[in-house]
Each structure stands twice: as structure tokens, then as C-alpha cells.
Scaffold this active site. Structure first.
Site, PDB file in Angstrom:
ATOM      1  N   GLY A 111     -67.810 -42.995  84.879  1.00 15.40           N
ATOM      2  CA  GLY A 111     -68.937 -43.202  85.778  1.00 15.40           C
ATOM      3  C   GLY A 111     -70.219 -43.777  85.202  1.00 15.40           C
ATOM      4  O   GLY A 111     -71.236 -43.769  85.883  1.00 15.40           O
ATOM      5  N   ILE A 157     -76.249 -41.215  84.922  1.00 14.37           N
ATOM      6  CA  ILE A 157     -76.229 -39.952  84.174  1.00 14.37           C
ATOM      7  C   ILE A 157     -75.124 -40.012  83.111  1.00 14.37           C
ATOM      8  O   ILE A 157     -75.322 -39.599  81.965  1.00 14.37           O
ATOM      9  CB  ILE A 157     -76.049 -38.760  85.141  1.00 14.37           C
ATOM     10  N   ASP A 177     -59.550 -47.048  88.780  1.00 14.65           N
ATOM     11  CA  ASP A 177     -60.066 -46.664  90.091  1.00 14.65           C
ATOM     12  C   ASP A 177     -59.556 -45.242  90.297  1.00 14.65           C
ATOM     13  O   ASP A 177     -58.339 -45.010  90.307  1.00 14.65           O
ATOM     14  CB  ASP A 177     -59.498 -47.628  91.146  1.00 14.65           C
ATOM     15  N   VAL A 178     -60.480 -44.294  90.459  1.00 11.53           N
ATOM     16  CA  VAL A 178     -60.050 -42.892  90.498  1.00 11.53           C
ATOM     17  C   VAL A 178     -59.266 -42.518  91.753  1.00 11.53           C
ATOM     18  O   VAL A 178     -58.789 -41.398  91.864  1.00 11.53           O
ATOM     19  CB  VAL A 178     -61.225 -41.902  90.339  1.00 11.53           C
ATOM     20  N   ILE A 235     -68.915 -39.391  89.329  1.00 13.51           N
ATOM     21  CA  ILE A 235     -68.472 -40.404  90.293  1.00 13.51           C
ATOM     22  C   ILE A 235     -68.843 -39.970  91.706  1.00 13.51           C
ATOM     23  O   ILE A 235     -68.581 -38.829  92.094  1.00 13.51           O
ATOM     24  CB  ILE A 235     -66.927 -40.546  90.224  1.00 13.51           C
ATOM     25  N   TYR A 290     -74.409 -31.876  93.784  1.00 11.45           N
ATOM     26  CA  TYR A 290     -75.772 -31.754  94.287  1.00 11.45           C
ATOM     27  C   TYR A 290     -75.860 -30.598  95.279  1.00 11.45           C
ATOM     28  O   TYR A 290     -74.894 -30.290  95.985  1.00 11.45           O
ATOM     29  CB  TYR A 290     -76.204 -33.086  94.948  1.00 11.45           C
ATOM     30  N   TYR A 336     -78.435 -36.882 103.103  1.00 13.32           N
ATOM     31  CA  TYR A 336     -77.357 -36.883 102.097  1.00 13.32           C
ATOM     32  C   TYR A 336     -76.008 -37.138 102.774  1.00 13.32           C
ATOM     33  O   TYR A 336     -75.017 -37.436 102.122  1.00 13.32           O
ATOM     34  CB  TYR A 336     -77.364 -35.571 101.314  1.00 13.32           C
ATOM     35  N   LYS A 339     -69.353 -33.080  98.244  1.00 13.14           N
ATOM     36  CA  LYS A 339     -69.750 -32.229  97.108  1.00 13.14           C
ATOM     37  C   LYS A 339     -69.228 -30.804  97.282  1.00 13.14           C
ATOM     38  O   LYS A 339     -68.842 -30.156  96.310  1.00 13.14           O
ATOM     39  CB  LYS A 339     -71.269 -32.226  96.941  1.00 13.14           C
TER      40      LYS A 339
HETATM   41  P1  NAI Z   1     -74.268 -44.066  89.357  1.00 12.67           P
HETATM   42  O1  NAI Z   1     -74.276 -44.968  90.533  1.00 12.67           O
HETATM   43  O2  NAI Z   1     -74.794 -44.562  88.084  1.00 12.67           O
HETATM   44  O3  NAI Z   1     -72.774 -43.489  89.124  1.00 12.67           O
HETATM   45  C1  NAI Z   1     -71.779 -43.410  90.123  1.00 12.67           C
HETATM   46  C2  NAI Z   1     -70.495 -43.954  89.485  1.00 12.67           C
HETATM   47  O4  NAI Z   1     -69.349 -43.797  90.337  1.00 12.67           O
HETATM   48  C3  NAI Z   1     -70.610 -45.463  89.172  1.00 12.67           C
HETATM   49  O5  NAI Z   1     -70.410 -45.679  87.794  1.00 12.67           O
HETATM   50  C4  NAI Z   1     -69.485 -46.063  90.001  1.00 12.67           C
HETATM   51  O6  NAI Z   1     -68.952 -47.250  89.445  1.00 12.67           O
HETATM   52  C5  NAI Z   1     -68.501 -44.890  90.013  1.00 12.67           C
HETATM   53  N1  NAI Z   1     -67.445 -45.095  91.009  1.00 12.67           N
HETATM   54  C6  NAI Z   1     -67.604 -45.386  92.337  1.00 12.67           C
HETATM   55  N2  NAI Z   1     -66.394 -45.582  92.904  1.00 12.67           N
HETATM   56  C7  NAI Z   1     -65.457 -45.386  91.924  1.00 12.67           C
HETATM   57  C8  NAI Z   1     -64.032 -45.450  91.895  1.00 12.67           C
HETATM   58  N3  NAI Z   1     -63.304 -45.741  92.995  1.00 12.67           N
HETATM   59  N4  NAI Z   1     -63.392 -45.215  90.707  1.00 12.67           N
HETATM   60  C9  NAI Z   1     -64.102 -44.925  89.585  1.00 12.67           C
HETATM   61  N5  NAI Z   1     -65.453 -44.844  89.565  1.00 12.67           N
HETATM   62  C10 NAI Z   1     -66.118 -45.075  90.720  1.00 12.67           C
HETATM   63  O7  NAI Z   1     -75.104 -42.769  89.834  1.00 12.67           O
HETATM   64  P2  NAI Z   1     -75.325 -41.316  89.207  1.00 12.67           P
HETATM   65  O8  NAI Z   1     -76.486 -40.767  89.936  1.00 12.67           O
HETATM   66  O9  NAI Z   1     -75.339 -41.365  87.733  1.00 12.67           O
HETATM   67  O10 NAI Z   1     -74.044 -40.522  89.737  1.00 12.67           O
HETATM   68  C11 NAI Z   1     -73.207 -39.765  88.921  1.00 12.67           C
HETATM   69  C12 NAI Z   1     -72.828 -38.460  89.594  1.00 12.67           C
HETATM   70  O11 NAI Z   1     -73.968 -37.616  89.644  1.00 12.67           O
HETATM   71  C13 NAI Z   1     -72.328 -38.601  91.031  1.00 12.67           C
HETATM   72  O12 NAI Z   1     -71.271 -37.682  91.251  1.00 12.67           O
HETATM   73  C14 NAI Z   1     -73.555 -38.206  91.830  1.00 12.67           C
HETATM   74  O13 NAI Z   1     -73.232 -37.770  93.130  1.00 12.67           O
HETATM   75  C15 NAI Z   1     -74.065 -37.075  90.945  1.00 12.67           C
HETATM   76  N6  NAI Z   1     -75.437 -36.648  91.219  1.00 12.67           N
HETATM   77  C16 NAI Z   1     -76.442 -37.569  91.266  1.00 12.67           C
HETATM   78  C17 NAI Z   1     -77.723 -37.180  91.572  1.00 12.67           C
HETATM   79  C18 NAI Z   1     -78.808 -38.204  91.705  1.00 12.67           C
HETATM   80  O14 NAI Z   1     -79.837 -37.889  92.322  1.00 12.67           O
HETATM   81  N7  NAI Z   1     -78.655 -39.384  91.141  1.00 12.67           N
HETATM   82  C19 NAI Z   1     -78.064 -35.765  91.817  1.00 12.67           C
HETATM   83  C20 NAI Z   1     -76.952 -34.861  91.694  1.00 12.67           C
HETATM   84  C21 NAI Z   1     -75.681 -35.314  91.413  1.00 12.67           C
END
Ligand code: NAI
Length: 270
Positions: free
Chosen positions: A15, A22, A66-67, A95, A150, A160, A167
Site C-alpha cells: 500500500g 502511511i 491486486d489484492v 489498503i 479508522y 466516510y 473498516k
Molecule cells: P494511500 O492512498 O496512500 O494508500 C492506499 C493504498 O491502497 C494505495 O497504495 C493503493 O494503491 C492501494 N490499493 C488500492 N486498491 C488496491 C488493490 N486492488 N490492490 C492492492 N492495493 C490497492 O492512503 P493511506 O491513507 O496511506 O491509506 C492506507 C490505509 O490507512 C488505508 O487502509 C486507509 O483506509 C487507512 N487509514 C487512513 C487514514 C487517513 O486519514 N489517511 C486514517 C485511518 C486509516
């Protein structure tokens, strides 16, 4: 500061999309702590090319998956076993994606094809990763698996949208699979419930700026940053937290247990 907490450990980080992700920070921090890692993301994310920079910095191979695809995950774990000459000690699932959010469809008007796809990517994927790893015996004894979540899983944050349901499902899978993998191989599985954080996925949520400053005011310690989240992940991958499993761990500066703060009261009185 590094403490060598992950010396000799090997892991897979899903991810990391760009420097804001993150997972990007977790990858850097894990390597600083002595780990060897493999980076994985969806093929479409790899085409953007940014991940190559992190791969070089962390001396980490990048393997697309792709997960939502069993074949992709089998390929990933096969290559990981070849690369490391055995199993991994930790996995980060970072993810999330909601097509309803992307298309701006409010919760009561969700399109179920979009809902299915988002659930598959954001939640069921944790089950798929764990099932594949278990079948292939790809996670070592006392391994640690983390997924990011979250607080909308427990409380309503209207914009959300269906990610809240995703989640809740994700957290439940961590508990349920945590039982089976714990019994089988002492593998522990937890979710970390992170403060709102400015990333590509985060910023996709409507009204995100208001959201983030409200959370900041409602948390006695303020919002937890992505770097601080990476610190917490590292401690959860380390041997210092061996008996923690099946938990949803709030990493939110106290937001989850705060009713109201002075700052919010003052804001309301204006
Ligand atoms: P991000 O957009 O950088 O990461 C999301 C990732 O999911 C991306 O790298 C994307 O390519 C990947 N992804 C999407 N579809 C996919 C698939 N089919 N196969 C493999 N990978 C796939 O955003 P962030 O915020 O770093 O998100 C990481 C995690 O943290 C997520 O689960 C998000 O819900 C969670 N989170 C984020 C918060 C925020 O405010 N940014 C708060 C709490 C949790």
C-alpha cells in the site's frame, strides 16, 4: 532514532503509493530498524513509478499484486519465499478504496457493484492475504500482521460513507483470523485505528480539512502523524508486543475516548 527492533526480520508492506502514504513511512521505519522488506501494490499503482524510489531507498524488491486476485497473491508469496529463502515475520495491510466515495454517491444512495468492489479491496483482501499465506505457510512462527483502520468502524462519520462498513468488516476479520492463525502458528493479527492523515486515500473523503482539524481539537495529544503511526507499527512488528493479538488499537492521540475538549467548547460558544 533506531533501536534495531526488527533486526533479522523480514516483511511484506502493501500500500505505499507516494511519500504521503502511511505504508511509505512504515517501510522506511522498518528498514531503519533493521528489517528486510518487499513492497507490494496494485499493478496500476506501480505504473505510476513513484514506488521505485522507495524500492531503491529500502533496497526492496517490488512485486505487484491486486489484492482482489488469488493468483496475484500466490505469486507474491511464492516470490517472497524465494527472495527471503523462507517465510516473513510481518505483513502490513495498508489498503483502502471506495468507489462510492470516489464517485460522490452518498451512503443511502450507494451503488452495490461499487460497494462489492470496495469491500473486496478494503476488507476481504485481508482475509485473502491471510488465507493465501496460511495455505503456503508463508508467515513465520510468532509473525505479526497489521491492517490500518479508522474509528468510523465504531462511530458515525457521515462522509466516510461505505468505508465505515468496510473498516468494521476488516476489524472483524483481524479478530476472527487472529484466533485461527494464533492457534496454528502463534501469528498475531491486529488493526491500528489511525487519526485522520493527509494522504491520497484520506484526502478523497469529502470535507477532509474540517474533519482533520476537528479531530485535532478533539484529541488531548492532537492527531497522530503518519510517522508516528510508522513508529507504532514497528513496535507491533517487534518481539516487544508478542502477546498482543486480535485487537483494534487506537492510535489517535486520545480522540476515541474523549467526549469533548475545551477547544471544541470554545468553538461552539463563538
Ligand atoms: P494511500 O492512498 O496512500 O494508500 C492506499 C493504498 O491502497 C494505495 O497504495 C493503493 O494503491 C492501494 N490499493 C488500492 N486498491 C488496491 C488493490 N486492488 N490492490 C492492492 N492495493 C490497492 O492512503 P493511506 O491513507 O496511506 O491509506 C492506507 C490505509 O490507512 C488505508 O487502509 C486507509 O483506509 C487507512 N487509514 C487512513 C487514514 C487517513 O486519514 N489517511 C486514517 C485511518 C486509516
Amino acid at each position: 532514532m533506531a533501536y534495531n527492533l526488527l533486526k533479522g526480520k523480514k516483511g511484506i508492506i502493501f500500500g505505499a503509493l507516494n511519500e504521503q502514504s502511511i505504508a511509505w513511512k512504515v517501510a522506511q521505519r522498518a528498514v531503519q530498524e533493521g528489517a528486510e522488506i518487499i513492497l507490494s501494490n496494485a499493478p496500476i499503482a506501480l505504473r505510476m513509478g513513484e514506488l521505485n524510489k522507495l524500492g531503491e531507498e529500502c533496497n526492496a524488491p517490488i512485486i505487484g499484486a491486486d489484492v482482489t486476485s488469488n493468483d496475484d497473491l500466490v505469486n507474491l508469496f511464492t516470490k517472497s519465499q524465494e527472495h527471503f529463502g523462507g517465510g516473513v515475520d510481518f505483513v502490513l495491510h495498508s489498503i483502502g478504496m471506495s468507489i462510492n466515495v470516489r464517485k460522490g454517491l452518498p451512503y443511502p444512495e450507494n451503488n452495490y457493484d461499487f460497494t462489492h468492489k470496495g469491500l473486496d479491496i478494503s476488507a476481504l483482501s485481508l482475509h485473502r492475504v491471510l488465507q493465501t499465506a496460511m495455505k503456503m505457510d508463508a508467515i513465520n512462527e510468532w509473525g505479526s500482521v497489521l491492517a490500518l483502520t479508522y474509528i468510523a468502524a465504531q462511530r458515525v462519520f457521515p462522509d466516510y460513507n461505505d468505508m465505515a462498513d468496510n473498516k468494521a468488516y476488516l476489524e472483524s476479520i483481524a479478530r476472527s483470523f487472529g484466533y485461527y492463525y494464533g492457534k496454528k502458528k502463534h501469528v498475531r493479527i491486529n488493526t491500528i485505528s489511525q487519526s485522520p492523515t493527509r494522504t491520497t486515500a484520506g484526502s478523497g473523503v469529502k470535507g477532509f480539512d474540517g474533519f482533520i482539524s476537528y479531530a485535532e481539537k478533539m484529541s488531548p495529544l492532537g492527531n497522530a502523524s503518519a510517522d508516528q503511526c510508522a513508529d507504532y507499527c514497528v513496535s507491533m512488528f517487534s518481539d516487544l508486543t508478542k502477546m498482543v493479538t486480535m485487537q483494534n488499537l487506537f492510535h489517535d492521540g486520545g480522540f476515541s475516548f474523549t467526549g469533548v475538549t475545551q477547544e471544541v467548547i470554545e468553538q461552539m460558544e463563538k
